[in-house]
Design an enzyme around this catalytic site. Structure first.
Site, mmCIF file in Angstrom:
data_model
loop_
_atom_site.group_PDB
_atom_site.id
_atom_site.type_symbol
_atom_site.label_atom_id
_atom_site.label_comp_id
_atom_site.label_asym_id
_atom_site.label_seq_id
_atom_site.Cartn_x
_atom_site.Cartn_y
_atom_site.Cartn_z
ATOM 1 N N LYS A 58 23.681 -20.482 -6.173
ATOM 2 C CA LYS A 58 22.849 -21.161 -5.179
ATOM 3 C C LYS A 58 22.682 -22.649 -5.480
ATOM 4 O O LYS A 58 21.839 -23.316 -4.874
ATOM 5 C CB LYS A 58 21.469 -20.491 -5.120
ATOM 6 N N HIS A 100 8.551 -34.982 5.246
ATOM 7 C CA HIS A 100 9.090 -34.211 4.123
ATOM 8 C C HIS A 100 10.497 -34.645 3.705
ATOM 9 O O HIS A 100 11.171 -33.918 2.990
ATOM 10 C CB HIS A 100 9.076 -32.711 4.414
ATOM 11 N N ARG A 123 8.226 -27.377 1.156
ATOM 12 C CA ARG A 123 7.425 -26.762 0.087
ATOM 13 C C ARG A 123 7.689 -27.378 -1.288
ATOM 14 O O ARG A 123 6.975 -27.070 -2.245
ATOM 15 C CB ARG A 123 7.692 -25.256 0.070
ATOM 16 N N LYS A 166 22.084 1.183 -16.464
ATOM 17 C CA LYS A 166 21.034 0.464 -15.748
ATOM 18 C C LYS A 166 20.143 1.482 -15.033
ATOM 19 O O LYS A 166 20.529 2.058 -14.017
ATOM 20 C CB LYS A 166 21.635 -0.521 -14.740
ATOM 21 N N ARG A 281 9.303 -8.037 -3.427
ATOM 22 C CA ARG A 281 10.147 -8.430 -2.305
ATOM 23 C C ARG A 281 10.277 -7.266 -1.324
ATOM 24 O O ARG A 281 10.272 -6.108 -1.712
ATOM 25 C CB ARG A 281 11.540 -8.845 -2.784
#
Length: 291
Positions: A58, A100, A123, A166, A281
């Site tokens: 990202k 912003h 934000r 896992k 989430r």
């Protein structure tokens, strides 16, 4: 939070214009975002050439001359846009995309035309770092990132190896950036629905040495690839603040099968989509189709 498709869409929108461009000026409208801007940031950038624009997970990577790289993360609401003089005057006159705006970079493209590159973040959870290009992948933010889901190495076999022992949920493991870089909540929900796998299912079940487990893992890997590729082709998903570099919206949200569709009919079986909370989430899935 912008996920891989949104960040890749931004990269593709900026790349043709800024590659090879010279930085003319920098304006900082505040001292910090999530973290303070690098010391003497403006002075260190002016005069540099943007050699290449990359992406890892990202993160956007603005590779500059003199072996330094701006690492940019969009946080929850960050966006980059690029304008020529005419477009900038139009936006300013309309009062659009001014509030912003925290970071403004004027650049001269290879053809001599001047463009204005602006980072906007309502934000302010995004951030920028200035790093040594030669050692950038040693930085803690990048060093432990997993495979890119569109890479040749990403496969069902890779997932099976990652899922061994896992005990946590499949959803939780898929959101682990050290396993798959750039994958986030939206596209995990969508890929799991396409694979007919419950987000609550134990990840280890796909690592079992059975034909069924291998088929599920192969299907999941392929559906992750497909969802990511389709989202990129649609310009990402706009839910709240995300926009593309020309100010337009992404469109993949209109193709969601489960995300944000609580109570609406499953496209496969017709029963209502369920929403549950996992690690803070929201997960959206079909309790009938996904097991």
């Amino acid at each position: 939070m912008p996920e891989l498709p949104e960040v890749e869409t931004v990269r593709r929108g900026l790349e043709p214009v800024i590659t090879g461009a010279k930085i003319i000026s920098i304006t900082l409208n505040r001292r910090d975002l999530r973290f303070p801007f690098p010391e003497a940031f403006s002075e260190r950038l002016v005069g540099r050439t943007i050699m290449e624009l990359g992406r890892r997970g990202k993160y956007l990577l603005f590779h500059l001359s003199q072996n330094e790289t701006i690492l940019s993360h969009l946080g929850m609401s960050g966006s980059w846009r690029i304008e020529d003089d005419l477009l900038r005057k139009t936006y300013s006159a309309a009062g659009k995309f001014v509030k912003h705006d925290h970071f403004l970079m004027d650049i001269q493209a290879k053809d001599g035309k001047v463009y204005h590159l602006t980072y906007n973040d309502v934000r302010r959870f995004g951030f920028m770092l200035l790093l040594d290009t030669n050692r950038i992948y040693e930085h803690p933010l990048l060093k432990k990132l997993g495979l890119e889901p569109l890479s040749n190495e990403f496969s069902g076999r890779y997932l099976q190896e990652a899922f061994v022992n896992k005990k946590i949920s499949l959803k939780g493991v898929l959101l682990d950036q050290s396993i798959i870089a750039g994958l986030g909540n939206i596209y995990v929900c969508e890929a799991l629905w396409r694979s007919r796998l419950s987000p609550q299912r134990g990840a280890f079940t796909l690592a079992l040495k059975t034909v069924c487990a291998r088929e599920f893992a192969d299907s999941l890997a392929q559906n992750i690839r497909n969802v990511i590729a389709e989202a990129i082709s649609f310009g990402g998903s706009t839910l709240r603040d995300y926009i593309r570099t020309d100010g337009s919206l992404g469109y993949f949200q209109h193709s969601f099968s489960v995300y944000g569709r609580e109570g609406k009919e499953c496209f496969q079986c017709g029963i209502p989509i369920t929403r549950i909370s996992q690690s803070g989430r929201s997960s959206f899935y079909c309790s009938q189709c996904q097991k």
